[in-house]
Design an enzyme around this catalytic site. Structure first.
Site, PDB file in Angstrom:
ATOM      1  N   HIS A 191       0.747  -1.135  -0.042  1.00 25.84           N
ATOM      2  CA  HIS A 191      -0.093  -0.023  -0.020  1.00 25.84           C
ATOM      3  C   HIS A 191       0.855   1.221  -0.007  1.00 25.84           C
ATOM      4  O   HIS A 191       0.215   2.309  -0.011  1.00 25.84           O
ATOM      5  CB  HIS A 191      -0.899  -0.052   1.165  1.00 25.84           C
ATOM      6  N   ASP A 200      -2.766 -10.762  -2.234  1.00 25.60           N
ATOM      7  CA  ASP A 200      -3.107 -10.119  -0.969  1.00 25.60           C
ATOM      8  C   ASP A 200      -4.718  -9.953  -1.050  1.00 25.60           C
ATOM      9  O   ASP A 200      -5.182  -9.434  -2.403  1.00 25.60           O
ATOM     10  CB  ASP A 200      -2.218  -8.856  -0.644  1.00 25.60           C
ATOM     11  N   ASP A 256      -3.901 -12.774   3.719  1.00 26.74           N
ATOM     12  CA  ASP A 256      -5.311 -12.327   4.452  1.00 26.74           C
ATOM     13  C   ASP A 256      -6.348 -12.780   3.501  1.00 26.74           C
ATOM     14  O   ASP A 256      -7.607 -12.144   3.990  1.00 26.74           O
ATOM     15  CB  ASP A 256      -5.140 -10.980   4.696  1.00 26.74           C
TER      16      ASP A 256
HETATM   17 ZN    ZN Z   1      -3.877  -7.253   2.948  1.00 25.71          ZN
END
Ligand code: ZN
Length: 341
Positions: A158, A193, A282
């Site tokens: 990110h 992810d 995740d």
């Molecule tokens: Zn993540």
């Protein structure tokens, strides 16, 4: 498989996390790395300590003023009267004809997208250890290893060229890809992810030499909300070198594997000679941020599908939060990868 790991990650121990107006303890905790490390040990992988590369690999991806900000942030912050235990911005410029600030509170707002990347006394040291971990893995692949895993914490996907967000400060996956570019003319990044890799997309959006592909939960209803849609395809030289595959919330193993098959076609037509996998765990059915429903057996299939791309591969750890099977999901992914190689 060889796996790079540094204990220095634990110097970054953030606390603050703002969720729907409530302050909670962040899910990006040092214990994540302990559980991932157990997953590596259970898989009998060989642990390697990272080499310190200095600022060079970081500076390929991040701006000079951003790196200077991150390095000096805590010492500037603690000169303020009544400074808080972690650095969280209270103002953002949104960059509309704005002037780069000289005050630390202004710089903090300039260089952060959200409140999910609090900076503490050990953040710079921990984040540098993560970039060295990713760079060491990339260097090992440049030196002839077929695939190397990098246990990076804090995660990175990110983080933009000059902005932190979503638990991420420096973009470990992008740094690995830029390091591979020294020898490889074309590199692909495949991000699995559960969250869209918005920082990675942003860094390479106008570049045609690095393909960015992300498979993630549909951002209409999930973080990061503003990026990760299928119509975002790159710009300028990078037009067509960005592929987003958003998945409906609740998607399980079969839907995820189908998405990797779609990604594989784009990667094959791009014809890279090296791959970075941004490996979030995740998407697990048991992850506390639960949006998708991938099982441990599903992660083994994902590992196999990644291996079948047939490219020298750097696997960079991204997200994946505390659950009883976090380590087992890493063991399964790497097992599937090795078995299919
Ligand atoms: Zn993540």
């Amino acid at each position: 498989m060889k796996a790079v790991f540094s204990e220095k990650h634990c110097s970054h121990d953030p606390q603050f996390f703002l969720v729907r107006g409530q302050v909670k303890r962040t899910t990006e905790q040092p214990e994540r790395a302990d559980r991932l490390l157990k997953g590596l040990k259970d898989g009998h992988h060989t642990l390697i300590k990272p080499t310190e590369f200095g600022q060079g690999p970081r500076a390929r991806v991040h701006s000079p003023e951003y790196l200077r900000f991150l390095e000096d942030a805590w010492s500037e912050w603690t000169k303020l009267p009544d400074y808080g235990p972690e650095m969280i911005a209270n103002i953002h410029p949104v960059r509309n004809a704005a002037t780069y600030p000289t005050h630390i509170t202004g710089k903090l707002g300039w260089h952060t997208v959200d409140t999910a990347a609090p900076i503490g006394p050990g953040t710079w040291e921990g984040a540098c250890a993560a970039t060295d971990t990713a760079t060491t893995a990339a260097q090992m692949v440049l030196d002839g290893e077929d695939a190397v895993y990098a246990l990076c914490r804090p995660p990175g996907h990110h983080a933009y060229r000059d902005m932190a967000s979503g638990f991420c400060f420096m973009n470990n996956s992008a740094i690995a890809a830029a390091h591979l570019r020294q020898k490889h003319q074309r590199v692909a990044i495949l991000d699995v992810d559960v969250h869209h890799g918005n920082g990675t997309q942003g860094i390479f959006y106008a570049r045609g030499d690095v393909l960015t592909v992300s498979i993630h939960a549909d951002p209409t209803a999930y973080y990061p909300f503003f990026w990760g849609f299928a119509h975002e395809r790159g710009e300028g030289d990078g037009l067509g070198a960005n592929l987003n595959i958003p998945l409906a919330l609740g998607t399980g193993d079969d839907g995820f594997i189908d998405a990797i098959k779609v990604a594989a076609k784009t990667i094959q037509s791009f014809a890279p000679t090296a791959l970075v996998v941004a490996l979030g765990l995740d998407a697990s059915e048991h992850d506390p941020l639960a949006a998708l429903k991938v099982t441990t057996a599903g992660f083994e299939r994902i590992g196999a599908a990644l291996a079948q791309l047939g490219l020298p591969t750097v696997i960079v750890q991204e997200g994946g939060y505390l659950s009883d099977i976090l380590g087992a999901n890493l063991t399964a992914t790497l097992k599937g990868f090795e078995a299919a190689r």
